[in-house]
Design a protein around this motif. Structure first.
Motif, mmCIF file in Angstrom:
data_model
loop_
_atom_site.group_PDB
_atom_site.id
_atom_site.type_symbol
_atom_site.label_atom_id
_atom_site.label_comp_id
_atom_site.label_asym_id
_atom_site.label_seq_id
_atom_site.Cartn_x
_atom_site.Cartn_y
_atom_site.Cartn_z
ATOM 1 N N THR A 1 39.553 44.064 39.315
ATOM 2 C CA THR A 1 38.537 43.498 40.068
ATOM 3 C C THR A 1 38.817 42.231 41.016
ATOM 4 O OG1 THR A 1 36.771 44.374 39.017
ATOM 5 C CG2 THR A 1 36.040 42.798 40.644
ATOM 6 N N THR B 1 36.415 46.282 43.426
ATOM 7 C CA THR B 1 36.437 46.890 41.869
ATOM 8 C C THR B 1 37.418 48.140 42.309
ATOM 9 O OG1 THR B 1 34.569 46.234 41.221
ATOM 10 C CG2 THR B 1 35.410 48.138 39.975
ATOM 11 N N VAL C 1 39.812 48.908 34.720
ATOM 12 C CA VAL C 1 39.187 48.511 35.986
ATOM 13 C C VAL C 1 39.781 47.186 36.265
ATOM 14 C CG1 VAL C 1 37.162 47.826 34.585
ATOM 15 C CG2 VAL C 1 36.818 47.786 36.936
ATOM 16 N N SER D 1 33.184 41.587 45.873
ATOM 17 C CA SER D 1 34.163 42.146 44.775
ATOM 18 C C SER D 1 34.673 43.701 45.280
ATOM 19 C CB SER D 1 33.576 42.101 43.314
ATOM 20 O OG SER D 1 32.505 43.055 43.437
ATOM 21 N N ASP E 1 31.064 51.755 32.778
ATOM 22 C CA ASP E 1 31.474 52.286 33.906
ATOM 23 C C ASP E 1 31.876 53.835 33.697
ATOM 24 O OD1 ASP E 1 31.446 49.889 35.175
ATOM 25 O OD2 ASP E 1 33.487 49.798 35.770
#
Ligand SMILES: O=C(O)CCC(=O)C(=O)O
Ligand SMILES: [Fe+2]
Length: 222
Positions: free
Chosen positions: A110, A200, A108, A198, A100
């Motif tokens: 999610t 994120t 991160v 999703s 990322d």
């Protein structure tokens, strides 16, 4: 898996999942960006190495971002999540192994809606002894993301590993699923994928506002 992955099954309720799905699909068509293997929406601004021009987050999204901060302690007072990428994957779609990068604080989070998926982790191509290995030989383990779950990827799993989702329509659960004991499933189960959405959620390190950014990009002459 190396530090660290945190998995929270049923982080949201079925009603909240339905609510979030509705909000994502209620967004105007222009909000979607079509890629070759998935569609996405950006909320909070477009991350950019020169600084993300921040856009206000809708309250329906902000409230779930606040819940992540409050219930996990994954973000600090100065690194509150300020960005959300929505990805939509149809069965058979995925995302190539990638990192990322340093535009984001190395955490991160999610939330998974609509369908499970399997998130795979790989040793970084720059790792010593790794440059001659195939992608599959660099695979170190996977995490089953059930619908309504939250996963946090932090520290070395964020910084020195790649993550990706295979382009398959069905997952067979193998020994490599690190969190299998914390899911409703067992070894050998075959799980056909449905459409997965999703969220994120991350903290973008460098932000700016529109007037600062105009001078940043050199259009502001006095
Ligand atoms: O959909 C996911 O869970 C992963 C998405 C991802 O890795 C990304 O957008 O960078
Ligand atoms: Fe990613």
């Amino acid at each position: 898996l190396p530090p660290r992955i945190s998995y929270f099954p049923n982080f949201i309720t079925a009603e909240e999942e339905e609510f979030l799905m509705r909000k994502v699909y209620d967004a105007p068509k222009i909000k979607w960006t079509q890629l070759s293997n998935r569609r996405l929406q950006n909320w909070g601004g477009l991350p950019h190495s020169k600084g993300m021009i921040q856009e206000p987050l809708p309250t329906w999204l902000q409230s779930f971002m606040d819940r992540i901060t409050e219930s996990t302690g994954a973000f600090t007072a100065t690194t509150q999540p300020n960005h959300c990428l929505v990805n939509e994957y149809r069965p058979g779609q995925g995302i190539m192994p990638h990192e990322d990068g340093n535009m984001f604080y190395p955490t991160v989070s999610t939330i998974t809606l609509g369908s499970h998926t399997v998130l795979d982790f790989y040793k970084h191509i720059n790792d010593e002894d790794c440059d001659t290995l195939s992608v599959e030989d660099r695979h170190i383990g996977s995490v089953l993301l059930e619908r309504r779950s939250l996963v946090l990827v932090q520290d070395s799993m964020y910084k020195t590993h790649l993550h990706g989702i295979k382009e398959v329509a069905c997952d067979t659960l193998s020994q490599s699923i690190a969190n299998l004991d914390h899911t409703e499933h067992s070894l050998g189960d075959q799980l056909p994928r449905d459409t997965r959405v999703s969220l994120t959620i991350r903290h973008v390190n460098k932000t700016t506002n529109i007037s600062k950014s105009i001078s940043l990009f050199g259009k502001h002459k006095k």
